[in-house]
Design a protein around this motif. Sequence first.
Motif, mmCIF file in Angstrom:
data_model
loop_
_atom_site.group_PDB
_atom_site.id
_atom_site.type_symbol
_atom_site.label_atom_id
_atom_site.label_comp_id
_atom_site.label_asym_id
_atom_site.label_seq_id
_atom_site.Cartn_x
_atom_site.Cartn_y
_atom_site.Cartn_z
ATOM 1 N N HIS A 64 0.853 -1.288 0.111
ATOM 2 C CA HIS A 64 0.016 -0.088 -0.099
ATOM 3 C C HIS A 64 1.004 1.355 0.107
ATOM 4 O O HIS A 64 2.134 0.923 0.454
ATOM 5 N N ASP A 65 0.285 2.297 -0.285
ATOM 6 C CA ASP A 65 1.148 3.674 -0.406
ATOM 7 C C ASP A 65 0.545 4.563 0.602
ATOM 8 O O ASP A 65 -0.388 4.647 0.908
ATOM 9 N N GLY A 66 1.235 5.413 1.062
ATOM 10 C CA GLY A 66 0.998 6.707 1.825
ATOM 11 C C GLY A 66 0.178 6.377 2.857
ATOM 12 O O GLY A 66 0.507 5.395 3.725
ATOM 13 N N GLU A 67 -0.876 7.178 3.026
ATOM 14 C CA GLU A 67 -1.912 6.971 4.424
ATOM 15 C C GLU A 67 -2.525 5.744 4.376
ATOM 16 O O GLU A 67 -3.254 5.382 5.171
ATOM 17 N N MET A 68 -2.624 4.965 3.072
ATOM 18 C CA MET A 68 -3.293 3.791 3.149
ATOM 19 C C MET A 68 -2.651 2.711 4.059
ATOM 20 O O MET A 68 -3.394 1.559 4.112
ATOM 21 N N VAL A 69 -1.445 2.863 4.337
ATOM 22 C CA VAL A 69 -0.749 1.827 5.230
ATOM 23 C C VAL A 69 -1.173 2.321 6.733
ATOM 24 O O VAL A 69 -0.889 3.326 7.113
ATOM 25 N N LEU A 70 -2.216 1.370 7.156
ATOM 26 C CA LEU A 70 -2.839 1.663 8.428
ATOM 27 C C LEU A 70 -2.065 1.219 9.552
ATOM 28 O O LEU A 70 -2.441 1.788 10.839
ATOM 29 N N PRO B 71 -5.557 11.501 16.668
ATOM 30 C CA PRO B 71 -6.612 12.063 15.952
ATOM 31 C C PRO B 71 -6.322 12.188 14.329
ATOM 32 O O PRO B 71 -6.994 12.447 13.430
ATOM 33 N N GLU B 72 -4.917 11.865 13.977
ATOM 34 C CA GLU B 72 -4.632 12.204 12.654
ATOM 35 C C GLU B 72 -4.650 10.674 11.735
ATOM 36 O O GLU B 72 -4.382 10.620 10.518
ATOM 37 N N THR B 73 -4.981 9.537 12.569
ATOM 38 C CA THR B 73 -5.194 8.277 12.150
ATOM 39 C C THR B 73 -6.544 8.304 11.133
ATOM 40 O O THR B 73 -7.428 8.688 11.060
ATOM 41 N N LEU B 74 -6.101 7.615 9.831
ATOM 42 C CA LEU B 74 -6.988 7.302 8.738
ATOM 43 C C LEU B 74 -8.382 6.933 9.487
ATOM 44 O O LEU B 74 -8.378 5.892 10.033
#
Length: 154
Positions: A16-22, A42-45
């Motif tokens: 996965h890329d970017g913010e999609m890595v949870l 708070p910034e967690t997707l």
Amino acid sequence: MLNEKELPPVRELVPHDGEMVLLDRVLSADDENLCAEVSIRPETLFCEASGVGAWVGIEYMAQAIAAHAGYLAQLRGEPVKVGFLLGSRRYECSQPAFVLGSVLHIHVHKALQGDNGLGAFECQISDSTSGVLLANATITVFQPNNVKDFLQRS
């Protein structure tokens, strides 16, 4: 079982890329198991005022399974490959959301792995501080040998 100091960053194991890595990191892994961690900030997707909806737990589990596949691929000297979440059985979560400030441990155990790329994993999400079980499910996945060929046939 390797511990987190001996393991590569989760971003090297999950396709996965970017913010999609949870997931934040992998804590331990071996041939059959993996434990990953995610902190609910708070910034967690997908985070809202009360936390991250319990429905995201399935994706946490799926990404831990992907990290396990990536870990095994790296052991074999192979590239990390894309896989597919086919479904879940009996996903149960004891709360409507993973609350802000909590740290979750996502445990996956390979129950079945076929030569055809089909697999089943027993998955659990627990609170890292108390150890209390928050969610569990059986997740089925598929990882084709050649993703491009598979997608062209689909």
